[in-house]
Enzyme design. Structure first.
Site, mmCIF file in Angstrom:
data_model
loop_
_atom_site.group_PDB
_atom_site.id
_atom_site.type_symbol
_atom_site.label_atom_id
_atom_site.label_comp_id
_atom_site.label_asym_id
_atom_site.label_seq_id
_atom_site.Cartn_x
_atom_site.Cartn_y
_atom_site.Cartn_z
ATOM 1 N N CYS A 154 26.311 -24.563 -30.560
ATOM 2 C CA CYS A 154 27.191 -23.509 -30.041
ATOM 3 C C CYS A 154 28.452 -24.076 -29.390
ATOM 4 O O CYS A 154 29.559 -23.597 -29.632
ATOM 5 C CB CYS A 154 26.443 -22.669 -29.001
ATOM 6 N N VAL A 158 32.176 -22.963 -30.426
ATOM 7 C CA VAL A 158 32.963 -22.078 -29.568
ATOM 8 C C VAL A 158 34.353 -22.641 -29.327
ATOM 9 O O VAL A 158 35.356 -21.911 -29.318
ATOM 10 C CB VAL A 158 32.232 -21.825 -28.233
#
Length: 514
Positions: A154, A158
């Site tokens: 993640c 991101v």
């Protein structure tokens, strides 16, 4: 609290008076702070078993409770460990990689090699290029892999880290250390899709990047088999055994069997796996068979559209599924079905006839990955069972429900079968209380459902942490069909014994034949 001469395991340790005292004090503190009220808890729990709560629960969209899926990089790690001398490398935090290693290790009861470049707060702000440069060189120096397969978590996704650019930069700064290392890479954002999406992304990237520059010369006898996200090592072994009966040029692409099934003795970091040379020349096969349609959606596009290769899908779970796989091999190779396979099929049919009376009309709730469910539900229907609740948290948006409906249409009880795409195990809890079934089939996370609903759980799926060696068996092929039949039927008989064990009360149907 422990005696070195008599070490007590956790089960009995926490029943000791001193631990019970700690627990009692903890409850008093929490209750005093207004955190618990036993009466209120019981009241709410009873309400959560109602149809009223079910309607509210099934309408829930903003939160997931007890998911029946994992995240993308987990699948990418499985792909990497399916190739020889390959180290999975996750561009992200160390905690994420610890989770992936632990998850696989708890299921397979074997060490899981995987590294990360340990991105921290500063990398989350400024990007992880520095981590990548150091991480790839360290990985190569310490573990000496032939290939490093890079995926992301993640954090890296991101902030928008560009893997291709980062790897080019790392190579340029490595002073030649990485020149001979293959580094396939795929973006695997954890916040979308699931572990099967990550498997697909990594397999696609690996095959595309390894085949770059390979001169295409089709080998008419070469067939690739992609297993998909397969947690049953016995299934990989069984598929290779069946394939071998049709020819020596049928090659499994992404063969992680040996990596998680090593013997005792000196530990080997890299074990088994598809040879890199075979992976590079996969583009030259006459055909590729995927055993999991929905774990290879993007990979299929590469094989069909870029490679212009014949592409087939087979799901060799159960009788009809295995029949389809065997007949496809016979078609592609132009060979007759070997007598050994015919005998295996006959044994499975005989076993199904023996067990049919016990599975017929039994209601099941089942959950798991899309392809696993297609195979298992097909097998249940073949046995006359009623798959009442079929729950697939990571169901694809297109195609899967239609495929499942086609399988259910073969059952005379199809109207009683429900498909729950995108739902989690807390949703299933409501379904089980309001529309109970006889048995559940699923992974370890169904244990709490069993404790709540008292519906027996048959552990088939991924992950399974609380039982040993199930992953060593096959659930594919005719031999795998007998394994499934054995597990399910004997669980039904175990439950029947429990229901008929009270002397002069419930034992009127007791027998020792069955």
């Amino acid at each position: 609290m422990q005696d070195v001469e008599n070490i007590v395991n956790g089960q009995k340790l926490f029943l000791k008076p001193e631990y019970q005292e700690v627990l009692k004090n903890k409850k008093q503190f929490e209750s005093a702070a207004g955190a618990t009220s036993p009466e209120r808890v019981a009241e709410v729990q009873k309400w959560t078993e109602s149809w009223d709560y079910r309607e509210k629960n099934l309408a829930r969209e903003a939160i997931t409770v007890n998911p029946a899926k994992a995240c993308q990089p987990l699948g990418a790690v499985m792909v990497a460990l399916g190739f020889e001398n390959t180290m999975p490398y996750v561009h992200g935090s160390h905690g994420c990689v610890a989770y992936f290693r632990t998850y696989f290790t708890r299921h397979f009861k074997e060490p899981t090699p995987c590294v990360s470049d340990s991105m921290s707060e500063s990398a989350a702000v400024f990007g992880g290029l520095a981590n990548m440069k150091d991480g790839l060189r360290n990985c190569n120096a310490l573990y000496k892999p032939e290939m490093i397969a890079v995926s992301t978590t993640c954090m890296a996704e991101v902030i928008g880290d560009d893997l291709n650019a980062f790897i080019i930069g790392a190579r340029e700064e490595a002073e030649g250390e990485l020149d001979n290392i293959l580094i396939p890479h795929a973006h695997t954002p954890s916040f979308v899709g699931s572990h099967i999406t990550g498997y697909d992304n990594m397999m696609k990237a690996t095959l595309e990047q390894l085949s770059e520059g390979v001169t295409k010369e089709v080998d008419a006898e070469r067939i690739n088999i992609i297993p998909g996200f397969e947690p049953y090592l016995g299934s990989l072994k069984e598929i290779k055994k069946i394939s071998k009966m049709f020819g020596d040029k049928i090659i499994m692409i992404g063969d992680h069997e040996e990596q998680w099934d090593t013997g005792a003795g000196e530990y080997t970091l890299y074990a088994g796996g598809t040879k890199i040379a075979d992976a590079k020349t996969a583009i030259n096969a006459a055909a590729t068979i995927s055993l999991q349609k929905y774990s290879t959606i993007l990979t299929a596009k590469t094989i069909k559209n870029k490679w212009k290769q014949k592409y087939e899908v087979c799901n060799p779970i159960g009788l009809s599924g295995t029949d389809g796989f065997v007949m496809k091999l016979a078609e592609l190779t132009g060979k007759e079905v070997p007598e050994e396979l015919k005998q295996q099929r006959a044994r499975l049919v005989d076993a199904m006839q023996d067990s049919y009376p016990y599975m017929h009309s039994k209601k099941f709730a089942i959950w798991g990955d899309p392809d696993f469910l297609l195979g298992m539900v097909s097998f249940l229907v073949e046995m006359g069972a009623i798959p009442t609740h079929i729950l697939c948290h990571n169901a694809p948006r297109k195609g899967w429900e239609e495929d499942m409906q086609e399988i259910l249409s073969k059952s005379p009880r199809a109207a009683e079968c429900n498909i729950w795409a995108g739902k989690d195990l807390w949703h299933l809890r409501s379904l089980l209380f309001t529309e109970p079934v006889d048995f559940m089939i699923g992974n370890v996370y169904g244990k709490e459902l069993y404790r709540d609903t008292k519906i027996p759980l048959i552990r088939i799926g991924f992950p399974i942490f609380d039982r040993h060696h199930l992953h060593r068996y096959s659930i594919s092929g005719y031999e795998g069909g007998i394994n499934l039949l054995t597990w399910i039927t004997n669980s039904i008989l175990d439950h029947l014994d429990e229901e008929t064990k009270n002397i002069a009360e419930t034992d009127y149907f007791f027998d020792s034949v069955r």
